[in-house]
Scaffold this motif. Structure first.
Motif, PDB file in Angstrom:
ATOM      1  N   LYS A   1       0.802  -1.298  -0.057  1.00  0.00           N
ATOM      2  CA  LYS A   1       0.135   0.020   0.120  1.00  0.00           C
ATOM      3  C   LYS A   1       0.777   1.168   0.171  1.00  0.00           C
ATOM      4  O   LYS A   1       0.500   2.359  -0.765  1.00  0.00           O
ATOM      5  N   ARG A   2       1.972   1.190   1.036  1.00  0.00           N
ATOM      6  CA  ARG A   2       2.896   2.441   0.791  1.00  0.00           C
ATOM      7  C   ARG A   2       3.532   2.762  -0.437  1.00  0.00           C
ATOM      8  O   ARG A   2       3.628   3.675  -0.753  1.00  0.00           O
ATOM      9  N   LEU A   3       3.925   1.409  -1.103  1.00  0.00           N
ATOM     10  CA  LEU A   3       4.834   1.574  -2.305  1.00  0.00           C
ATOM     11  C   LEU A   3       3.651   2.096  -3.500  1.00  0.00           C
ATOM     12  O   LEU A   3       4.159   3.092  -4.178  1.00  0.00           O
ATOM     13  N   LYS A   4       2.405   1.564  -3.338  1.00  0.00           N
ATOM     14  CA  LYS A   4       1.640   2.013  -4.427  1.00  0.00           C
ATOM     15  C   LYS A   4       1.205   3.392  -4.167  1.00  0.00           C
ATOM     16  O   LYS A   4       1.084   4.239  -5.391  1.00  0.00           O
ATOM     17  N   ASP A   5       1.070   4.021  -3.094  1.00  0.00           N
ATOM     18  CA  ASP A   5       0.777   5.408  -2.935  1.00  0.00           C
ATOM     19  C   ASP A   5       1.963   6.177  -3.274  1.00  0.00           C
ATOM     20  O   ASP A   5       1.779   7.395  -3.845  1.00  0.00           O
TER      21      ASP A   5
ATOM     22  N   TYR B   1       0.884  22.842  -6.552  1.00  0.00           N
ATOM     23  CA  TYR B   1       0.501  21.431  -6.653  1.00  0.00           C
ATOM     24  C   TYR B   1       0.258  20.859  -5.109  1.00  0.00           C
ATOM     25  O   TYR B   1      -0.751  20.317  -4.927  1.00  0.00           O
ATOM     26  N   LEU B   2       1.298  21.275  -4.048  1.00  0.00           N
ATOM     27  CA  LEU B   2       1.178  20.814  -2.826  1.00  0.00           C
ATOM     28  C   LEU B   2      -0.193  21.160  -2.173  1.00  0.00           C
ATOM     29  O   LEU B   2      -0.672  20.643  -1.342  1.00  0.00           O
ATOM     30  N   LYS B   3      -0.683  22.467  -2.457  1.00  0.00           N
ATOM     31  CA  LYS B   3      -1.671  22.811  -2.060  1.00  0.00           C
ATOM     32  C   LYS B   3      -3.059  22.034  -2.368  1.00  0.00           C
ATOM     33  O   LYS B   3      -4.016  21.906  -1.450  1.00  0.00           O
ATOM     34  N   LYS B   4      -2.999  21.628  -3.456  1.00  0.00           N
ATOM     35  CA  LYS B   4      -4.247  21.044  -4.005  1.00  0.00           C
ATOM     36  C   LYS B   4      -4.171  19.337  -3.636  1.00  0.00           C
ATOM     37  O   LYS B   4      -5.105  18.665  -3.652  1.00  0.00           O
ATOM     38  N   HIS B   5      -2.834  19.100  -3.265  1.00  0.00           N
ATOM     39  CA  HIS B   5      -2.571  17.445  -2.993  1.00  0.00           C
ATOM     40  C   HIS B   5      -1.426  17.519  -1.694  1.00  0.00           C
ATOM     41  O   HIS B   5      -0.441  16.990  -1.958  1.00  0.00           O
TER      42      HIS B   5
ATOM     43  N   TYR C   1       3.713   9.309 -10.074  1.00  0.00           N
ATOM     44  CA  TYR C   1       2.831   9.152 -11.455  1.00  0.00           C
ATOM     45  C   TYR C   1       2.107  10.499 -11.740  1.00  0.00           C
ATOM     46  O   TYR C   1       1.946  10.954 -12.853  1.00  0.00           O
ATOM     47  N   ASP C   2       1.271  10.787 -10.721  1.00  0.00           N
ATOM     48  CA  ASP C   2       0.291  11.924 -10.993  1.00  0.00           C
ATOM     49  C   ASP C   2       1.098  13.386 -11.143  1.00  0.00           C
ATOM     50  O   ASP C   2       0.561  14.047 -11.761  1.00  0.00           O
ATOM     51  N   MET C   3       2.246  13.413 -10.426  1.00  0.00           N
ATOM     52  CA  MET C   3       3.040  14.590 -10.668  1.00  0.00           C
ATOM     53  C   MET C   3       3.344  14.548 -12.035  1.00  0.00           C
ATOM     54  O   MET C   3       3.443  15.678 -12.872  1.00  0.00           O
ATOM     55  N   GLN C   4       3.965  13.595 -12.558  1.00  0.00           N
ATOM     56  CA  GLN C   4       4.582  13.584 -13.915  1.00  0.00           C
ATOM     57  C   GLN C   4       3.441  13.864 -14.988  1.00  0.00           C
ATOM     58  O   GLN C   4       3.616  14.231 -16.021  1.00  0.00           O
ATOM     59  N   ASN C   5       2.216  13.587 -14.508  1.00  0.00           N
ATOM     60  CA  ASN C   5       1.111  13.814 -15.510  1.00  0.00           C
ATOM     61  C   ASN C   5       0.588  15.102 -15.317  1.00  0.00           C
ATOM     62  O   ASN C   5      -0.724  15.471 -15.575  1.00  0.00           O
TER      63      ASN C   5
ATOM     64  N   ASN D   1      -1.544  15.500   0.918  1.00  0.00           N
ATOM     65  CA  ASN D   1      -1.270  14.365   1.700  1.00  0.00           C
ATOM     66  C   ASN D   1      -0.288  13.524   0.762  1.00  0.00           C
ATOM     67  O   ASN D   1      -0.475  11.975   0.822  1.00  0.00           O
ATOM     68  N   LYS D   2       0.278  13.784  -0.193  1.00  0.00           N
ATOM     69  CA  LYS D   2       1.266  13.027  -1.300  1.00  0.00           C
ATOM     70  C   LYS D   2       2.344  12.265  -0.553  1.00  0.00           C
ATOM     71  O   LYS D   2       2.947  12.962   0.349  1.00  0.00           O
ATOM     72  N   ASN D   3       2.685  11.121  -0.980  1.00  0.00           N
ATOM     73  CA  ASN D   3       3.749  10.428  -0.122  1.00  0.00           C
ATOM     74  C   ASN D   3       4.928  10.432  -1.003  1.00  0.00           C
ATOM     75  O   ASN D   3       5.760   9.641  -0.820  1.00  0.00           O
TER      76      ASN D   3
END
Length: 155
Positions: free
Chosen positions: A65-69, A103-107, A75-79, A109-111
């Motif tokens: 789960k942590r690796l997938k997150d 980006y960090l304001k909108k996301h 992946y999301d950042m790159q896109n 809790n990114k890992n």
């Protein structure tokens, strides 16, 4: 949390290799998730590869789960416009601090953080990449009807 464990680099590498092997032999369902029993299978294979490892299916599930997150965040950042991948440094790069801040304001809790090496990213793309919906193949009803030679608006 008593059940939490620290993974060594050797253990993480072995886990990812095992997951890649499971994907190759078709160990995922049509919806992209791993088949029932996968965590137990991974535990057995890890115990074969790393003698004396003390690990449970729950440890494997949590680590996956942590690796997938982390993979999903990168992946999301790159896109996202303003981000890219630096193959030499093996990390997501960003055009400016302002873009990252927005980006960090909108996301929040990114890992994964841009400009930080993520050496396992490409290997994890083989494991988790098919779980990512991009929308690139999405069609509206109007698109489908237009391709069939007629254009009608469907509600």
């Amino acid at each position: 949390m008593a059940d939490r464990r620290q993974w060594t680099q050797e253990e993480k590498d072995a886990l990812i290799t095992i997951l890649q092997d499971i994907v190759v032999i078709g160990g995922r369902s049509d919806n992209g998730s791993f088949r029932p029993g996968t965590y137990d299978q991974v535990v057995l294979k890890l115990r074969e590869k790393i003698i004396g490892i003390n690990i449970t299916a729950k440890h494997v599930q949590n680590k996956m789960k942590r690796l997938k997150d982390k993979f999903s965040a990168a992946y999301d950042m790159q896109n996202t416009s303003g981000f890219g991948w630096d193959d030499a440094r093996k990390c997501v790069i960003v055009d400016s601090p302002e873009i990252l801040e927005e980006y960090l304001k909108k996301h929040p809790n990114k890992n994964y953080v841009a400009n930080k090496p993520f050496l396992a990213y490409e290997r994890l793309a083989n494991v988790f990449g098919k779980d990512r919906a991009t929308g690139s193949m999405a069609e509206s009803a109007a698109d489908v009807n237009e391709e069939e030679g007629e254009f009608t608006f469907v509600i």
